[in-house]
Design a protein around this motif. Structure first.
Motif, PDB file in Angstrom:
ATOM      1  N   THR A  44       0.844  -1.197   0.000  1.00 22.13           N
ATOM      2  CA  THR A  44       0.000   0.000   0.000  1.00 22.13           C
ATOM      3  C   THR A  44       0.881   1.250   0.000  1.00 22.13           C
ATOM      4  OG1 THR A  44      -1.723  -1.162   1.225  1.00 22.13           O
ATOM      5  CG2 THR A  44      -1.787   1.253   1.283  1.00 22.13           C
ATOM      6  N   LYS A  45       0.431   2.286  -0.699  1.00 22.13           N
ATOM      7  CA  LYS A  45       1.188   3.546  -0.700  1.00 22.13           C
ATOM      8  C   LYS A  45       0.711   4.451   0.432  1.00 22.13           C
ATOM      9  CE  LYS A  45       3.166   3.859  -5.211  1.00 22.13           C
ATOM     10  NZ  LYS A  45       3.741   4.822  -6.177  1.00 22.13           N
ATOM     11  N   TYR A  46       1.669   5.086   1.091  1.00 21.87           N
ATOM     12  CA  TYR A  46       1.370   5.952   2.225  1.00 21.87           C
ATOM     13  C   TYR A  46       2.024   7.317   2.057  1.00 21.87           C
ATOM     14  CZ  TYR A  46       0.202   1.566   4.680  1.00 21.87           C
ATOM     15  OH  TYR A  46      -0.330   0.365   5.050  1.00 21.87           O
ATOM     16  N   PHE A  47       1.413   8.326   2.701  1.00 29.76           N
ATOM     17  CA  PHE A  47       2.040   9.619   2.932  1.00 29.76           C
ATOM     18  C   PHE A  47       2.474   9.661   4.393  1.00 29.76           C
ATOM     19  CE2 PHE A  47       1.235  12.379  -0.755  1.00 29.76           C
ATOM     20  CZ  PHE A  47       0.379  11.568  -1.488  1.00 29.76           C
ATOM     21  N   VAL A  48       3.635  10.271   4.662  1.00 29.90           N
ATOM     22  CA  VAL A  48       4.077  10.470   6.043  1.00 29.90           C
ATOM     23  C   VAL A  48       4.177  11.977   6.281  1.00 29.90           C
ATOM     24  CG1 VAL A  48       5.868  10.033   7.755  1.00 29.90           C
ATOM     25  CG2 VAL A  48       5.275   8.268   6.087  1.00 29.90           C
ATOM     26  N   LEU A  49       3.473  12.444   7.294  1.00 31.19           N
ATOM     27  CA  LEU A  49       3.343  13.879   7.534  1.00 31.19           C
ATOM     28  C   LEU A  49       3.897  14.261   8.903  1.00 31.19           C
ATOM     29  CD1 LEU A  49      -0.425  14.157   6.422  1.00 31.19           C
ATOM     30  CD2 LEU A  49       1.625  14.268   4.982  1.00 31.19           C
ATOM     31  N   LEU A  50       4.297  15.527   9.040  1.00 33.87           N
ATOM     32  CA  LEU A  50       4.760  16.067  10.324  1.00 33.87           C
ATOM     33  C   LEU A  50       4.047  17.376  10.591  1.00 33.87           C
ATOM     34  CD1 LEU A  50       6.789  16.542  12.718  1.00 33.87           C
ATOM     35  CD2 LEU A  50       8.323  17.550  11.028  1.00 33.87           C
ATOM     36  N   ASP A  51       3.547  17.547  11.803  1.00 38.01           N
ATOM     37  CA  ASP A  51       3.106  18.881  12.194  1.00 38.01           C
ATOM     38  C   ASP A  51       3.571  19.169  13.615  1.00 38.01           C
ATOM     39  OD1 ASP A  51       1.322  17.468  13.743  1.00 38.01           O
ATOM     40  OD2 ASP A  51      -0.487  18.282  12.825  1.00 38.01           O
ATOM     41  N   LEU A  52       3.495  20.427  14.000  1.00 41.71           N
ATOM     42  CA  LEU A  52       3.936  20.868  15.331  1.00 41.71           C
ATOM     43  C   LEU A  52       2.771  21.580  15.987  1.00 41.71           C
ATOM     44  CD1 LEU A  52       7.364  22.322  14.156  1.00 41.71           C
ATOM     45  CD2 LEU A  52       7.003  20.160  15.344  1.00 41.71           C
ATOM     46  N   VAL A  53       2.305  21.045  17.097  1.00 40.28           N
ATOM     47  CA  VAL A  53       1.147  21.644  17.761  1.00 40.28           C
ATOM     48  C   VAL A  53       1.547  22.190  19.122  1.00 40.28           C
ATOM     49  CG1 VAL A  53      -0.571  20.263  16.552  1.00 40.28           C
ATOM     50  CG2 VAL A  53       0.485  19.373  18.636  1.00 40.28           C
ATOM     51  N   LEU A  54       0.837  23.198  19.592  1.00 46.44           N
ATOM     52  CA  LEU A  54       1.119  23.796  20.896  1.00 46.44           C
ATOM     53  C   LEU A  54       1.088  22.714  21.970  1.00 46.44           C
ATOM     54  CD1 LEU A  54      -0.622  27.243  21.526  1.00 46.44           C
ATOM     55  CD2 LEU A  54       1.794  26.706  21.221  1.00 46.44           C
ATOM     56  N   ALA A  55       2.121  22.698  22.805  1.00 44.95           N
ATOM     57  CA  ALA A  55       2.226  21.673  23.846  1.00 44.95           C
ATOM     58  C   ALA A  55       1.749  22.214  25.188  1.00 44.95           C
ATOM     59  CB  ALA A  55       3.662  21.190  23.968  1.00 44.95           C
ATOM     60  N   ASP A  56       1.503  23.518  25.228  1.00 42.08           N
ATOM     61  CA  ASP A  56       1.183  24.163  26.508  1.00 42.08           C
ATOM     62  C   ASP A  56       0.523  25.494  26.183  1.00 42.08           C
ATOM     63  OD1 ASP A  56       2.760  24.116  29.624  1.00 42.08           O
ATOM     64  OD2 ASP A  56       1.550  25.816  28.935  1.00 42.08           O
ATOM     65  N   ASP A  57      -0.569  25.761  26.842  1.00 42.90           N
ATOM     66  CA  ASP A  57      -1.343  26.966  26.531  1.00 42.90           C
ATOM     67  C   ASP A  57      -0.754  28.199  27.215  1.00 42.90           C
ATOM     68  OD1 ASP A  57      -3.375  28.323  25.231  1.00 42.90           O
ATOM     69  OD2 ASP A  57      -4.696  28.221  26.987  1.00 42.90           O
ATOM     70  N   SER A  58       0.576  28.291  27.223  1.00 46.55           N
ATOM     71  CA  SER A  58       1.234  29.435  27.864  1.00 46.55           C
ATOM     72  C   SER A  58       2.276  30.040  26.938  1.00 46.55           C
ATOM     73  CB  SER A  58       1.946  28.988  29.147  1.00 46.55           C
ATOM     74  OG  SER A  58       1.062  28.331  30.016  1.00 46.55           O
ATOM     75  N   ARG A  59       2.557  31.302  27.190  1.00 44.27           N
ATOM     76  CA  ARG A  59       3.769  31.923  26.666  1.00 44.27           C
ATOM     77  C   ARG A  59       4.858  31.649  27.697  1.00 44.27           C
ATOM     78  NH1 ARG A  59       6.027  36.356  24.095  1.00 44.27           N
ATOM     79  NH2 ARG A  59       4.189  36.701  22.813  1.00 44.27           N
ATOM     80  N   PHE A  60       6.124  31.590  27.264  1.00 38.35           N
ATOM     81  CA  PHE A  60       7.224  31.327  28.188  1.00 38.35           C
ATOM     82  C   PHE A  60       8.213  32.487  28.196  1.00 38.35           C
ATOM     83  CE2 PHE A  60       5.423  27.205  27.586  1.00 38.35           C
ATOM     84  CZ  PHE A  60       5.764  26.458  28.704  1.00 38.35           C
ATOM     85  N   ARG A  61       8.959  32.608  29.277  1.00 40.80           N
ATOM     86  CA  ARG A  61      10.110  33.505  29.314  1.00 40.80           C
ATOM     87  C   ARG A  61      11.228  32.805  30.065  1.00 40.80           C
ATOM     88  NH1 ARG A  61      10.641  36.367  34.209  1.00 40.80           N
ATOM     89  NH2 ARG A  61       8.896  35.951  35.634  1.00 40.80           N
ATOM     90  N   PHE A  62      12.461  33.246  29.820  1.00 45.07           N
ATOM     91  CA  PHE A  62      13.594  32.560  30.441  1.00 45.07           C
ATOM     92  C   PHE A  62      14.245  33.453  31.482  1.00 45.07           C
ATOM     93  CE2 PHE A  62      17.948  31.098  30.854  1.00 45.07           C
ATOM     94  CZ  PHE A  62      17.783  29.728  30.955  1.00 45.07           C
ATOM     95  N   ASN A  63      14.373  32.909  32.695  1.00 49.28           N
ATOM     96  CA  ASN A  63      15.111  33.620  33.732  1.00 49.28           C
ATOM     97  C   ASN A  63      15.717  32.558  34.633  1.00 49.28           C
ATOM     98  OD1 ASN A  63      15.416  34.989  36.503  1.00 49.28           O
ATOM     99  ND2 ASN A  63      15.159  36.692  35.064  1.00 49.28           N
ATOM    100  N   ALA A  64      16.941  32.186  34.293  1.00 48.56           N
ATOM    101  CA  ALA A  64      17.646  31.079  34.944  1.00 48.56           C
ATOM    102  C   ALA A  64      16.991  29.735  34.611  1.00 48.56           C
ATOM    103  CB  ALA A  64      17.726  31.273  36.455  1.00 48.56           C
ATOM    104  N   GLY A  65      15.765  29.770  34.175  1.00 53.99           N
ATOM    105  CA  GLY A  65      15.033  28.571  33.750  1.00 53.99           C
ATOM    106  C   GLY A  65      13.813  29.046  32.988  1.00 53.99           C
ATOM    107  N   TRP A  66      13.092  28.130  32.340  1.00 52.96           N
ATOM    108  CA  TRP A  66      11.908  28.522  31.564  1.00 52.96           C
ATOM    109  C   TRP A  66      10.698  28.633  32.472  1.00 52.96           C
ATOM    110  CZ3 TRP A  66      12.022  30.637  26.979  1.00 52.96           C
ATOM    111  CH2 TRP A  66      13.108  30.386  26.148  1.00 52.96           C
ATOM    112  N   LEU A  67      10.029  29.774  32.406  1.00 60.07           N
ATOM    113  CA  LEU A  67       8.875  30.049  33.260  1.00 60.07           C
ATOM    114  C   LEU A  67       7.666  30.381  32.402  1.00 60.07           C
ATOM    115  CD1 LEU A  67      10.809  32.520  35.576  1.00 60.07           C
ATOM    116  CD2 LEU A  67      10.306  30.109  36.064  1.00 60.07           C
TER     117      LEU A  67
END
Lengths: 195, 195
Positions: A44-67
């Motif tokens: 059988t012939k197949y298509f292989v696809l990639l997408d990137l979806v939001l993993a967390d409903d937050s914006r992040f900022r970095f200050n010694a670690g990701w917050l």
DNA sequence: CCCTTTTCACCTAGGTGGTAAGAT
DNA sequence: ATCTTACCACCTAGGTGAAAAGGG
């Protein structure tokens, strides 16, 4: 059925907090997503696809670690990257590892080259989809189809325009062949710049 | 329906007598074969193929010019190069020129990488075939199918393991970007070699 | 003697993070 | 202050013909 080939490398990045650079013209991912497929029908012939979806409903900022830092911005419907070997038979997909080396990430919402558009300071998780070619056309019509999907949490990352975490930068330099020029070869390598 | 895009360049080579290097590992063609397609159905999917067939039933040798020198050796059935964009819709094929930049020529009859196998000192002519995807499967079964074929005499060439004609060498150097290192930049460039 | 193979310096093409300047 | 952009030196990867060596 969809197994991550280079999970150990991804795990090293995940422990520190993976970041991926996004640029206007598009930047590759490192590590590269590589998977092994099994259980497909060889003929059988197949298509292989990639997408990137939001993993967390937050914006992040970095200050010694990701917050977390407020709500995530509203996202456009995720673009889908079609693996360039598509369509191919199950036998072909299962013969070798499937590498997404060539996919590029961008922050340019006007991008015309089919790169995946992300928002900086947001966290994404890669998903891989395998779909029979006979069902592929239905995708664009919103018809019900059979899709085999896997999400790889160990490959989740925060999109950035410049690395925030120095340990992440060093891990990239140590492992990406294209960054070899920044490795210390016995003595400290100092890069110069004239203006 | 199948028109040569870079005919002027090919004509310059043809006037001198085009030669193409063949190697064990495979060598690209220069000039590159580039065509424009028209008259296709925009919504039908097509494969675009390239093969190289004997242009003259002779072996050749070079002595101040190319001379016939006995009968051609028996050839294996010609390998077929499938353009990597295949299959694609007529609309996609007609949108841009179709370049065969990546095809490679070899003299290794045991080649496993799908390169086109030629015999040195023999003359070949490139042919391009456009075939609807629905007819493509029939090719391998020897069934009658509709194929649109064009042969480009101006692109015919003699396969060699080293250039015979110095004017051909110079024309390659002057036009192939990868041979820029051999161009004379104002003063004569001399290449050195230590052993 | 003629043709083929191997290796080389020199290119094209493009993927890295650093750095400084720009933008908000 | 924080994030983004543009450009750079330094790499990987691989396409050139030259030259010398190999083979019949």
């Amino acid at each position: 059925k969809i197994a991550l080939e280079n999970a150990e490398l991804w795990q090293q990045f995940h422990q520190i907090g993976t970041e991926m650079i996004i640029t206007k013209l598009g930047r590759r991912m490192f590590p590269t997503l590589k998977v092994n497929l099994s259980g497909l029908d060889p003929n059988t012939k197949y298509f292989v696809l990639l997408d990137l979806v939001l993993a967390d409903d937050s914006r992040f900022r970095f200050n010694a670690g990701w917050l977390r830092s407020g709500k995530a911005e509203p996202q456009w419907p995720s673009r889908i990257y079609t693996h360039p070997d598509s369509p191919a038979t199950g036998a072909q997909w299962m013969k070798h590892e499937v590498s997404f080396q060539k996919v590029k990430l961008t922050n340019n919402t006007m991008d015309q080259q089919g790169h995946l558009v992300l928002t900086s300071m947001h966290k994404y998780v890669p998903r891989i989809h395998v779909i029979a070619a006979s069902d592929y056309a239905s995708l664009h019509w919103g018809m019900p189809t059979t899709i085999n999907t896997a999400a790889f949490n160990v490959c989740s990352f925060i999109a950035v325009t410049a690395y925030a975490n120095d340990r992440m930068t060093q891990l990239k330099i140590d492992n990406n062949p294209f960054a070899k020029g920044f490795r210390e070869n016995g003595q400290l390598r100092v890069k110069k710049r004239q203006l």
